[in-house]
Design a protein around this motif. Structure first.
Motif, mmCIF file in Angstrom:
data_model
loop_
_atom_site.group_PDB
_atom_site.id
_atom_site.type_symbol
_atom_site.label_atom_id
_atom_site.label_comp_id
_atom_site.label_asym_id
_atom_site.label_seq_id
_atom_site.Cartn_x
_atom_site.Cartn_y
_atom_site.Cartn_z
ATOM 1 N N HIS B 57 66.986 -10.299 64.128
ATOM 2 C CA HIS B 57 68.323 -10.288 63.629
ATOM 3 C C HIS B 57 69.283 -11.346 64.059
ATOM 4 O O HIS B 57 69.617 -11.252 65.076
ATOM 5 N N ASP B 81 73.601 -10.748 56.047
ATOM 6 C CA ASP B 81 72.775 -10.865 57.434
ATOM 7 C C ASP B 81 71.318 -11.761 57.182
ATOM 8 O O ASP B 81 71.039 -11.829 56.250
ATOM 9 N N PHE B 83 67.601 -12.537 58.752
ATOM 10 C CA PHE B 83 66.639 -12.218 59.715
ATOM 11 C C PHE B 83 65.584 -12.934 59.774
ATOM 12 O O PHE B 83 65.253 -13.742 58.575
#
Lengths: 255, 255
Positions: B57, B81, B83
């Motif tokens: 992450h 986000d 990843f």
């Protein structure tokens, strides 16, 4: 459509409770089920919109038997339905050829990986669709036990490669949820975490040993670290080492 | 749990209506959302139970900026986000080493593909979990635009390799469903079907041209066959051709 809430999220229920099924009832899928499986492969995300994967539904008795021998697993091609997912750059080669163009980057490793990604994303979605219909699934990495033979059985052209199989059917067993590595071994923040040591896995090892594997009825399985130190990863001569040769014979990953 | 029927199958609704989202609201995921995403990676099927994939992450501002430059896509590492999913054979190498064993088959192409399969299956499940929570996702094959640099940014050890990124966030756009190749081009029975010719794609080509790509607002896109005959697959020199070198430097696919 029912509104999805945290209480009724079927996707969550499915993903967090997924078991491999290896025993199926003696019944083939319905046409409606087959259509939904193939449609979910078709709608899967595709790298650069190149759509470089295909699916072969293996219904022929003799082919299923031969694939079972390659996989060395008695449930392969037995009850239920068998699908082989392939990297498929041949289709785009033909489009370019018939348009008067050369093969461009189709023989490059880069483009092969794009197609490989497409293929594996699709198989996961097909498995999820199947499981949402109450069916069970087992992924078959064993189809590359003899990749050259798989190419021959499916009459695959150059620029294609068999990646994974999927056996799908009505479940005839109820396995336990298999314990996975603790999350802090598999998820990191910002960079790789080198810190873990063997002793950190002691609890997990014990946990794995409480799992009963339905493949060997009522027999507990080895700890995780014992499995990693076992024949699964030990040196051995196997036809699986011919994967690179098969790829090159298929004119893939040449550069 | 609500019983799943053909009328309320959320998995089906999700898989058959999946759109790539490239515009996200300026809000990070909640801890509960993050936990569910990582848990769905953890519960994904794994070849031979070897559990050879990991997720990083990326929360660090500078790392996100550098990855955005590699990907050359302004939404990467921006809102939402980020990843990065990696093949991870290093963990099992360490287990074997600390147990007094050599690396066994970890440097073989065969085992690399097992791990690659694990990794891509996991990313599809994480994307599905995210979408079931109302989030949008875009798969990032562009992280291998410079695979050597990705290895450096994430401080990746030998026997690991960055496969795909996933940007996840609250959708800030509503794209159309992108038209896919007709099923008879992508699904076959028992063996590969060599029959299709360029002219069979005329209707599909027209269909694709009716799609508005949100990346270039209000601009229609090229037909499918025009895209296959375009720069996407034409010869060009690119850092993506260094993938094989990076793999070998990571001590992967040596045999």
């Amino acid at each position: 459509m029912v509104k999805v809430t945290s209480e009724n999220n079927q996707v969550k229920d499915l993903l967090l409770n997924r078991r491999t099924i290896r025993a199926f009832k003696n019944r083939a899928l319905s046409q409606e089920q087959l259509d939904l499986l193939m449609e979910s492969a078709r709608q899967t995300a595709t790298s650069s919109f190149l759509q470089q994967s295909s699916v072969i539904h293996v219904t022929d008795f003799d082919k299923r038997k031969t694939i079972r021998k390659i996989c060395q697993q008695d449930y392969v091609g037995a009850n239920g339905d068998l699908f082989i997912f392939i990297v498929d750059l041949y289709r785009n080669q033909q489009i370019r050829k018939q348009s008067g163009n050369d093969d461009g980057r189709l023989h490059n490793t880069d483009v092969f990986f794009q197609a490989y990604d497409d293929t594996v994303l699709a198989i996961q979605n097909v498995a999820n669709m199947a499981e949402s219909l109450g069916l069970g699934t087992v992924f078959l990495g064993s189809i590359v036990n003899d990749s050259a033979k798989m190419v021959k059985i499916l009459n695959l052209p150059v620029l294609t490669f068999p990646v994974l199989g999927l056996q799908v059917g009505i479940p005839d067993q109820q396995p336990q949820l298999k314990p996975r590595l603790p999350l802090d071994f598999r998820t990191f923040e910002n960079e790789y975490n080198y810190d873990h040591t063997l002793s950190d896995l002691a609890d997990y090892d014990k946990n794995v040993q409480t799992y009963y594997d339905l493949r060997n009825s009522n027999q507990r399985i080895d700890s995780f670290t014992a499995q990693i130190n076992s024949a699964k990863l030990n040196h051995k001569k196997t036809k699986r080492d011919e994967i690179l040769n098969t790829l090159h014979r298929q004119e893939l990953c040449l550069h």
